[in-house]
Design a protein around this motif. Structure first.
Motif, PDB file in Angstrom:
ATOM      1  N   ARG A 132       4.584   4.294  -7.439  1.00  0.00           N
ATOM      2  CA  ARG A 132       3.824   4.505  -8.664  1.00  0.00           C
ATOM      3  C   ARG A 132       3.926   5.968  -9.112  1.00  0.00           C
ATOM      4  NH1 ARG A 132      -1.615   1.626  -8.035  1.00  0.00           N
ATOM      5  NH2 ARG A 132      -0.372  -0.243  -8.353  1.00  0.00           N
ATOM      6  N   THR A 152       3.805   1.026  -2.680  1.00  0.00           N
ATOM      7  CA  THR A 152       3.352   1.009  -4.073  1.00  0.00           C
ATOM      8  C   THR A 152       2.807   2.369  -4.485  1.00  0.00           C
ATOM      9  OG1 THR A 152       2.870  -1.334  -3.939  1.00  0.00           O
ATOM     10  CG2 THR A 152       1.805  -0.148  -5.716  1.00  0.00           C
ATOM     11  N   ALA A 153       2.076   3.018  -3.577  1.00  0.00           N
ATOM     12  CA  ALA A 153       1.514   4.344  -3.901  1.00  0.00           C
ATOM     13  C   ALA A 153       2.626   5.333  -4.232  1.00  0.00           C
ATOM     14  CB  ALA A 153       0.679   4.846  -2.732  1.00  0.00           C
ATOM     15  N   SER A 154       3.655   5.370  -3.382  1.00  0.00           N
ATOM     16  CA  SER A 154       4.728   6.341  -3.626  1.00  0.00           C
ATOM     17  C   SER A 154       5.558   5.952  -4.851  1.00  0.00           C
ATOM     18  CB  SER A 154       5.619   6.463  -2.398  1.00  0.00           C
ATOM     19  OG  SER A 154       6.110   5.198  -2.039  1.00  0.00           O
ATOM     20  N   GLU A 194       0.875  -5.366  -8.267  1.00  0.00           N
ATOM     21  CA  GLU A 194      -0.444  -4.838  -7.915  1.00  0.00           C
ATOM     22  C   GLU A 194      -1.302  -4.561  -9.149  1.00  0.00           C
ATOM     23  OE1 GLU A 194      -1.838  -4.531  -4.773  1.00  0.00           O
ATOM     24  OE2 GLU A 194      -0.120  -5.849  -4.499  1.00  0.00           O
ATOM     25  N   VAL A 232       0.816  -1.227   0.000  1.00  0.00           N
ATOM     26  CA  VAL A 232       0.000   0.000   0.000  1.00  0.00           C
ATOM     27  C   VAL A 232       0.856   1.287   0.000  1.00  0.00           C
ATOM     28  CG1 VAL A 232      -1.915   1.223   1.090  1.00  0.00           C
ATOM     29  CG2 VAL A 232      -1.922  -1.263   1.021  1.00  0.00           C
ATOM     30  N   PRO A 292       4.688  -2.390  -7.519  1.00  0.00           N
ATOM     31  CA  PRO A 292       3.641  -1.802  -8.372  1.00  0.00           C
ATOM     32  C   PRO A 292       3.244  -2.699  -9.548  1.00  0.00           C
ATOM     33  CG  PRO A 292       5.268  -0.143  -7.808  1.00  0.00           C
ATOM     34  CD  PRO A 292       5.796  -1.452  -7.300  1.00  0.00           C
TER      35      PRO A 292
END
Lengths: 219, 289
Positions: free
Chosen positions: A189, A185-187, B223, A182, B220
């Protein structure tokens, strides 16, 4: 001409690299196939020869000038010649013309690779564990709240990467997975999208000849 | 407490000695923890299971060098054991020349294990019938894109010098459309190259086996579904070994599981040093605000 010709090559090859991804026409696909499977292979072989030539020239020069660590260049030449002879003459596992077994002692290219190159490479990389431990001890200081958050996340992920956390019933593996899935991956991306847009913009500038620094000086 | 400040200046030779000790000791006396299987590993295992046997191939791209061999080689071995025990077609290649010797070593190990147990040619693992080692073709973009149209075109000869189209398996396998899954095992970015060039253009499913230090960079892709599964570091390899041993009953040597004890001990030692360093830091800050 010295500038226009290279710019023309970059424009044509750049477009030929991009177009087949978007145009499924057989002519475009066949041209792409010829460029990839024939032209690119020939160019890469020249690159290999160029690389080998450059390596030899650099080390000859090093020996001639007696630069720092020059005796190691002799080891490089020795290794290069011996492995080339064994590899070309002896085949992969000693099936070639050159005998690669003396008594029970094998020295075919696979045996040399598995018993010299692999342990040496592994040993060099293993040193990283020691330097990383020392660096982590010196650098990880909880100066601020953000440093504390970083340290806690690092500990959770580290415990999640080994079975000990789960063995103690603390479910570090699941929490570590959540951190990676979470917030990480957010950062990541965001960074990746930014980098990709930058790469597209720079590539277009190079292909279209707007960015010309790669050509070198104005001479 | 001034004495606590000694933790701020631990000599690096002490750190090296402790780390060396905790790495070596578990190799001699392993802890033997069981590793719970994480979702990325389970996904890759399921993707390999779903490959139609004797129809489509599993391709393993051995894109690592000896430097990362202890972490990544057990992944290749575990994948080969899984694929061979389920009788899947296996293609193996390397994008870097260093991968050739490692791929050869993994094949010799696993094929040797299976053929030692085999009682007839039918349950043996045979070259050309069950697997093909394509070798290496520089630069990497040639095999990555070229296999989309013709494997035989990119690799007219295999690693051992045989003409590729004379091998029985290769009569059925000639492009990404004949593969169900491609797993790139690498210490760098090749799994992403396969996504960018092969998956985007030809639709091949891609799996990844990567080093622990690069896990954060690859999540990423998992996911978004661009990776069909992922083995993350030696823990991922140990989890895959566990799945193969548990579900397929293969009790061959599990090198990743053996390495987990050392990794656990090293992680705890590093954390202990970081905690000690911070104790020293706070003791000093308290004394001199």
């Amino acid at each position: 001409m010295k500038r226009t010709f290279p710019l023309g090559i970059v424009l044509v090859t750049g477009l030929l690299g991009v177009v087949p991804f978007f145009v499924p026409h057989p002519i475009v696909q066949q041209a792409d196939d010829i460029i990839r499977n024939k032209l690119l292979r020939i160019i890469s072989m020249f690159a290999l020869i160029l690389g080998l030539g450059s390596l030899i020239r650099h080390n000859i020069e090093k020996i001639r000038r007696k630069n720092e660590h020059w005796p190691y260049s002799y080891i490089l030449f020795g290794s290069l010649v011996i492995t080339a002879i064994i590899g070309v003459g002896g085949g992969i596992d000693g099936a070639g013309r050159l005998p690669t077994v003396v008594g029970g002692f094998r020295f075919d290219i696979q045996t040399l690779y598995a018993n010299i190159v692999v342990p040496l490479g592994g040993t060099m990389f293993a040193l990283l564990a020691f330097f990383m431990s020392s660096a982590a001890y010196r650098a990880f200081r909880v100066h601020t709240l953000t440093a504390a958050l970083l340290l806690i996340s690092a500990f959770v992920v580290m415990l999640g990467m080994v079975p000990l956390g789960d063995f103690l019933g603390l479910r570090f593996s699941e929490i570590g997975q959540w951190i990676l899935t979470v917030p990480n991956t957010a950062s990541k991306r965001g960074i990746m999208i930014g980098v990709a847009l930058g790469v597209i913009a720079t590539s277009l500038k190079i292909i279209l000849g707007v960015e010309r620094k790669w050509l070198g000086g104005e001479r | 407490m001034k004495w606590l400040e000694v933790f701020l200046t631990i000599d690096r030779r002490i750190i090296f000695a402790v780390v060396g000790f905790v790495l070596v000791l578990p190799i001699i006396f392993p802890f033997g923890f069981r590793t719970p299987v994480t979702p990325p590993t389970q996904k890759l295992y399921d993707a390999v299971e779903a490959i139609p046997a004797r129809d489509k191939a599993l391709t393993i791209s051995v894109d690592y060098a000896p430097q990362t061999e202890p972490e990544l080689h057990p992944m290749t071995i575990a994948l080969l054991r899984h694929a061979f025990s389920r009788r899947k077609y296996v293609l193996i290649l390397a994008l870097y020349v260093q991968g050739l010797g490692l791929a050869e070593d993994a094949l010799r190990t696993v094929v040797g294990e299976f053929n030692e147990r085999a009682t007839s040619p039918a349950d043996s693992i045979l070259y050309g019938r069950d697997y093909v080692f394509l070798g290496w073709q520089p630069p990497p973009v040639i095999p990555i894109l070229g296999m989309g149209t013709s494997i035989r075109g990119v690799f007219p000869r295999d690693y051992y010098g045989n003409e590729t189209d004379t091998l029985a398996m290769m009569k059925e396998i000639d492009s990404y459309s004949d593969m169900d899954l491609l797993v790139s095992i690498s210490g760098g970015t090749p799994p992403v190259w396969y996504v960018a060039y092969a998956q985007s253009r030809f639709g091949i499913k891609v799996g990844a086996g990567i080093t622990a230090v690069s896990v954060a960079d690859f999540f990423p892709y998992l996911e978004t579904g661009q990776f069909s599964g992922m083995l993350a570091g030696i823990k991922g390899a140990a989890e895959y070994e566990e799945l193969v041993a548990r579900n397929l009953g293969l009790e061959d040597r599990r090198k990743a599981m053996e390495g987990m004890s050392s990794q656990a001990a090293a992680h705890i030692a590093i954390m202990a040093f970081v905690i000690l360093g911070n104790i020293g830091y706070f003791a000093k800050r308290k004394r001199r605000p």
